[in-house]
Design an enzyme around this catalytic site. Structure first.
Site, short mmCIF file in Angstrom:
data_model
loop_
_atom_site.label_atom_id
_atom_site.label_comp_id
_atom_site.label_asym_id
_atom_site.label_seq_id
_atom_site.Cartn_x
_atom_site.Cartn_y
_atom_site.Cartn_z
N ARG A 150 -0.22 6.05 20.10
CA ARG A 150 1.03 5.38 20.99
C ARG A 150 2.12 6.67 20.82
O ARG A 150 2.77 7.20 21.93
CB ARG A 150 1.58 4.00 20.60
CG ARG A 150 2.38 3.87 21.63
CD ARG A 150 3.21 2.17 20.89
NE ARG A 150 3.47 1.49 19.50
CZ ARG A 150 3.53 1.01 19.00
NH1 ARG A 150 3.43 -0.45 19.78
NH2 ARG A 150 3.57 0.47 17.34
N ARG A 201 3.40 11.18 15.20
CA ARG A 201 2.49 10.31 14.56
C ARG A 201 1.06 10.92 14.11
O ARG A 201 0.04 11.21 13.14
CB ARG A 201 2.79 8.61 13.88
CG ARG A 201 4.41 7.83 14.00
CD ARG A 201 3.71 6.79 13.53
NE ARG A 201 3.87 7.35 12.14
CZ ARG A 201 2.84 5.78 11.88
NH1 ARG A 201 2.37 4.62 11.99
NH2 ARG A 201 2.47 5.77 10.69
N ALA A 218 -3.06 6.34 14.12
CA ALA A 218 -2.69 7.52 13.02
C ALA A 218 -1.72 7.05 12.23
O ALA A 218 -1.16 7.18 11.77
CB ALA A 218 -1.15 8.17 14.19
N LYS A 252 0.73 -1.17 -0.09
CA LYS A 252 -0.04 0.04 -0.22
C LYS A 252 0.59 1.61 0.25
O LYS A 252 0.17 2.25 -0.40
CB LYS A 252 -0.69 0.07 1.14
CG LYS A 252 -1.61 -1.61 1.07
CD LYS A 252 -2.94 -0.75 2.80
CE LYS A 252 -3.98 -2.81 2.12
NZ LYS A 252 -4.91 -1.46 3.78
N ASP A 292 -10.15 3.92 2.24
CA ASP A 292 -10.60 3.09 4.09
C ASP A 292 -11.40 4.62 4.27
O ASP A 292 -12.21 3.42 5.24
CB ASP A 292 -9.12 3.03 4.73
CG ASP A 292 -8.67 1.67 4.03
OD1 ASP A 292 -9.58 0.54 3.74
OD2 ASP A 292 -7.81 1.61 4.42
N GLY A 322 -2.06 4.59 8.57
CA GLY A 322 -2.49 4.66 7.18
C GLY A 322 -4.33 4.79 7.02
O GLY A 322 -5.07 5.52 6.22
P1 NAP Z 1 -0.06 0.94 10.40
O1 NAP Z 1 -0.32 2.08 9.27
O2 NAP Z 1 0.47 0.03 10.57
O3 NAP Z 1 -1.25 2.36 11.74
C1 NAP Z 1 -0.80 0.88 12.72
C2 NAP Z 1 -1.18 1.63 14.20
O4 NAP Z 1 -1.52 1.44 15.44
C3 NAP Z 1 -0.17 2.88 14.54
O5 NAP Z 1 -0.92 4.45 14.68
C4 NAP Z 1 0.01 2.02 15.13
O6 NAP Z 1 1.13 3.36 16.15
C5 NAP Z 1 -0.30 1.72 16.29
N1 NAP Z 1 -0.18 0.79 17.03
C6 NAP Z 1 0.35 -0.64 16.41
N2 NAP Z 1 0.78 -1.40 17.37
C7 NAP Z 1 0.21 -1.00 18.93
C8 NAP Z 1 0.01 -1.02 19.54
N3 NAP Z 1 0.43 -2.35 20.33
N4 NAP Z 1 -0.35 -0.59 20.56
C9 NAP Z 1 -0.52 1.02 20.51
N5 NAP Z 1 -0.70 1.32 19.12
C10 NAP Z 1 -0.22 0.84 18.08
O7 NAP Z 1 -1.86 0.30 9.92
P2 NAP Z 1 -3.29 0.97 9.25
O8 NAP Z 1 -3.01 0.36 7.19
O9 NAP Z 1 -3.34 1.50 9.95
O10 NAP Z 1 -4.17 -0.72 9.86
C11 NAP Z 1 -4.58 -0.39 11.27
C12 NAP Z 1 -5.74 -1.59 11.18
O11 NAP Z 1 -6.76 -1.38 10.69
C13 NAP Z 1 -5.30 -3.36 10.86
O12 NAP Z 1 -5.03 -4.24 11.90
C14 NAP Z 1 -5.57 -3.74 9.66
O13 NAP Z 1 -5.79 -4.69 9.88
C15 NAP Z 1 -7.01 -3.19 9.88
N6 NAP Z 1 -8.08 -1.83 8.91
C16 NAP Z 1 -9.22 -2.41 8.56
C17 NAP Z 1 -9.33 -1.89 7.38
C18 NAP Z 1 -11.02 -2.41 6.75
O14 NAP Z 1 -11.71 -2.41 5.70
N7 NAP Z 1 -11.61 -3.12 8.26
C19 NAP Z 1 -8.85 -1.58 6.55
C20 NAP Z 1 -7.31 -0.82 6.76
C21 NAP Z 1 -6.90 -1.80 8.04
P3 NAP Z 1 3.36 3.64 16.19
O15 NAP Z 1 2.55 5.01 15.26
O16 NAP Z 1 2.90 4.36 17.90
O17 NAP Z 1 3.30 2.94 15.73
#
Ligand code: NAP
Length: 285
Positions: free
Chosen positions: A172, A176, A148, A79, A116, A150
């Site tokens: 966290r 970001r 915070a 992505k 999204d 994507g």
């Molecule tokens: P990403 O870009 O990797 O961002 C993850 C975020 O979660 C960051 O802000 C990160 O904080 C935080 N985080 C990660 N581990 C953490 C922990 N142990 N404790 C507290 N905060 C934590 O991921 P993303 O693409 O935004 O996706 C996030 C979630 O959404 C994924 O689990 C994915 O399965 C889900 N999702 C669902 C859909 C849907 O259609 N339903 C679409 C996209 C994503 P830091 O900045 O501190 O690392």
């Protein structure tokens, strides 16, 4: 269960669409889109495109050279990198700095966007987990997004386009959250979107709280926040798709709060992604 016996006949005029991922064994898009193509009698097929990260640029260039390859859904782990390969990004992709759909134009350009945020808002309004009329779900509401990344950024931008009172983003890593808010302001200046430190959160303030972190993917994960801290009338949303009911959703539901699950965010994006990649026109729907 998804049926696998519904693919329309592939002919010499069939347009090709892809689902770019690595590995592709878990992707759902080909099954979803091929079923739509058959149901709507569209001469197109979607195939999995299994490209390792180090070959992504080369792979995209090859796809550009194929005249009848028109576009693709993009998923893990491409992505972010795919966004950097695009010639033009739509607002969702600029907010998220990530794409989940790309389209190849006839003059060889690659356009990317991220649905999204629209998927989340459309899913919430479409499914309406509250007992209020649909037009009141977001009206004048205070929303907290936890995370915070994507997905959180795309959701913040889409919510900012709704008649909400304010959107707070907490994360966290606070820097970001600040970056996320800045990205939203770059696209939608003056949006009522703010970064808030975890220690400053007053959970009683919010009408809607959204988990946009991966916390909940695994059974033994901590909850991203304690739903007991929220008002009883607070709507608790999780964007995690599997498990469908995360610990957070189960706990919120047990305490009598309304909940909204992550599957709808994807379900409601399918039409938007299909239109963007050129698989069908709005009028086909
Ligand atoms: P990403 O870009 O990797 O961002 C993850 C975020 O979660 C960051 O802000 C990160 O904080 C935080 N985080 C990660 N581990 C953490 C922990 N142990 N404790 C507290 N905060 C934590 O991921 P993303 O693409 O935004 O996706 C996030 C979630 O959404 C994924 O689990 C994915 O399965 C889900 N999702 C669902 C859909 C849907 O259609 N339903 C679409 C996209 C994503 P830091 O900045 O501190 O690392």
């Amino acid at each position: 269960m998804i049926r696998h016996d519904v693919i329309r006949a592939v002919t010499g005029t069939t347009r090709l669409f892809g689902c770019i991922a690595f590995p592709t064994d878990h992707v759902r898009a080909p099954m979803i889109f091929n079923k739509i193509f058959t149901e709507r009698d569209i001469d197109a097929v979607m195939v999995p495109v299994n490209i390792a990260a180090e070959h992504l640029a080369e792979g995209i260039n090859c796809l550009k050279a194929i005249d009848n390859f028109k576009g693709a859904a993009v998923t893990i782990p491409h992505k972010l990198n795919c966004a950097t390969l695009c010639d033009e990004l739509g607002p969702g992709a600029r907010a998220a700095a990530a794409v989940n759909a790309v389209r190849f134009t006839d003059d060889g350009h690659l356009l990317g966007d991220n649905f999204d945020g629209h998927g989340f808002v459309a899913g919430l309004l479409g499914e309406n987990p509250t007992n209020m009329p649909r037009e009141h779900i977001l009206h004048d509401k205070s929303v907290l997004i936890v995370g915070a990344g994507g997905a959180a950024r795309a959701i913040a931008l889409s919510l900012a386009e709704q008649p909400v009172a304010r959107v707070d983003v907490t994360n966290r890593t606070h820097r970001r959250a600040q970056e996320a808010v800045q990205l939203v302001h770059n696209i939608s200046s003056g949006a009522d979107v703010f970064a808030i430190e975890a220690t400053d959160i007053d959970f009683q303030h919010y009408d809607i709280v959204i988990n946009a972190t991966p916390l909940g993917l695994h059974e033994d994960d901590d909850m991203p926040f304690d739903p007991e801290l929220l008002r009883p009338d607070c709507l608790v949303c999780d964007i995690i798709m599997i498990p469908e009911r995360t610990r957070l959703i189960t706990a919120a539901q047990h305490s009598g709060r309304s909940v909204h699950i992550g599957r709808y965010m994807l379900d409601y994006q399918v039409e938007l992604i299909g239109e963007f990649i050129g698989a069908y026109e709005k009028s086909d729907v």
